[in-house]
Design an enzyme around this catalytic site. Structure first.
Site, PDB file in Angstrom:
ATOM      1  N   ASP A   1       0.868  -1.170   0.000  1.00  0.00           N
ATOM      2  CA  ASP A   1       0.000   0.000   0.000  1.00  0.00           C
ATOM      3  C   ASP A   1       0.906   1.222   0.000  1.00  0.00           C
ATOM      4  OD1 ASP A   1      -3.260   0.096   1.025  1.00  0.00           O
ATOM      5  OD2 ASP A   1      -2.177   1.998   0.917  1.00  0.00           O
TER       6      ASP A   1
ATOM      7  N   ASP B   1       3.971   2.044  -4.611  1.00  0.00           N
ATOM      8  CA  ASP B   1       3.221   2.874  -5.549  1.00  0.00           C
ATOM      9  C   ASP B   1       2.954   1.991  -6.754  1.00  0.00           C
ATOM     10  OD1 ASP B   1       2.354   4.523  -7.586  1.00  0.00           O
ATOM     11  OD2 ASP B   1       3.926   6.025  -7.326  1.00  0.00           O
TER      12      ASP B   1
ATOM     13  N   TYR C   1     -12.931   5.885 -14.737  1.00  0.00           N
ATOM     14  CA  TYR C   1     -13.123   4.672 -13.938  1.00  0.00           C
ATOM     15  C   TYR C   1     -13.640   3.537 -14.828  1.00  0.00           C
ATOM     16  CZ  TYR C   1     -14.514   1.754  -9.968  1.00  0.00           C
ATOM     17  OH  TYR C   1     -14.648   0.725  -9.064  1.00  0.00           O
TER      18      TYR C   1
ATOM     19  N   LYS D   1     -11.609   0.048 -15.612  1.00  0.00           N
ATOM     20  CA  LYS D   1     -12.143  -1.229 -15.135  1.00  0.00           C
ATOM     21  C   LYS D   1     -12.482  -2.168 -16.292  1.00  0.00           C
ATOM     22  CE  LYS D   1     -11.684  -0.530 -10.755  1.00  0.00           C
ATOM     23  NZ  LYS D   1     -10.682  -1.322  -9.999  1.00  0.00           N
TER      24      LYS D   1
ATOM     25  N   THR E   1     -17.616  -0.950   2.187  1.00  0.00           N
ATOM     26  CA  THR E   1     -16.251  -0.599   2.567  1.00  0.00           C
ATOM     27  C   THR E   1     -16.240   0.828   3.105  1.00  0.00           C
ATOM     28  OG1 THR E   1     -15.792   0.279   0.370  1.00  0.00           O
ATOM     29  CG2 THR E   1     -15.302  -2.063   0.738  1.00  0.00           C
TER      30      THR E   1
END
Length: 249
Positions: free
Chosen positions: A37, A60, A155, A159, A190
């Protein structure tokens, strides 16, 4: 014996949320796990919590040299990588196409799309040395269908691209024992969701799902564990929708 006994996994975006849930499940199922992360504080804390079969490396995901370092470090500590979960991702700004800047488009694609390519590229040699492995790419239902009322072309583009990368790599490396599949979550509870929606918003989202609820991170982890395990040994190049029936409407 756990379902992932003897596996060595790298999980991106694993300091919190779905990635952290995947890391916990992988450890519980017997794998050694590298948690990655950009949030070093949370990532290091999770690795300490999980014990000696977990390690944290700051990554990264859009940086190729950083990827090479993390894969080498994982191999040196645990052995050849046999599972990769490309989980890291961002939503980006909810902006319609004509108003979206090129810089923002490229930022989202770097993290959601280019990172999947880089991670996959750098674990393939390790998986070949190990005699095979499983790559699980976390996409979205936005990689299956366009979502009305949610303007975010970057996005969607990223995806959908994950789905294409998955299929192409699956056919390129199947004979070397490397399987590649994509996971396409819908509404999952989440921190990202709870930051964006209050309780009323979550109730509205739940009502739109045929199963009658939003997903939990454990629902996704169950699927990811299956795809990383030998139980899915004849499954590759496939996309798995996990949305409670939302896209079946």
């Amino acid at each position: 014996m756990g379902r992932l006994q003897g596996k060595v996994a790298i999980i991106t975006g694993a300091a919190q949320g779905m990635g952290a849930a995947h890391a916990r499940r992988f450890l519980a199922e017997g794998a050694a796990v590298t948690i990655t992360d950009i949030d070093a504080e949370r990532g290091e804390a999770l690795a300490r919590e999980l014990g000696e079969r977990a390690a944290f490396y700051r990554l990264d995901v859009a940086d190729e040299e950083n990827w090479a370092t993390v894969v080498d470090a994982t191999e040196a500590r645990f052995g050849p990588v046999t599972a990769l979960v490309n989980n890291a991702g961002i939503i980006g700004s909810p902006t319609r196409c004509a108003d979206l800047t090129q810089a923002e488009f490229q930022r989202v694609c770097a993290i959601n799309q280019t990172a999947v390519f880089l991670g996959t590229k750098h674990v393939i040699p390790a998986m070949i040395r190990a005699g095979g492995g499983s790559i699980v790419n976390i996409s979205s239902i936005s990689g299956i269908v366009a979502i009305y009322g949610t303007p975010n072309v970057a996005y969607a583009a990223s995806k959908f691209a994950v789905r294409g990368i998955t299929k192409q790599v699956a056919i390129e490396y199947g004979k070397q024992g490397i399987r590649v599949n994509s996971v396409h979550p819908g509404y999952i509870k989440t921190k990202m969701m709870t930051d964006a929606l209050d309780e009323d918003g979550i109730r509205v989202a739940s009502a739109s799902v045929p199963i009658g609820r939003v997903g939990e991170v454990e629902d996704v982890s169950n699927l990811v564990v299956f795809l990383a395990s030998d139980e899915s040994g004849f499954i590759t190049g496939s996309e798995y929708i996990i949305d409670g029936g939302l896209t079946a409407l």
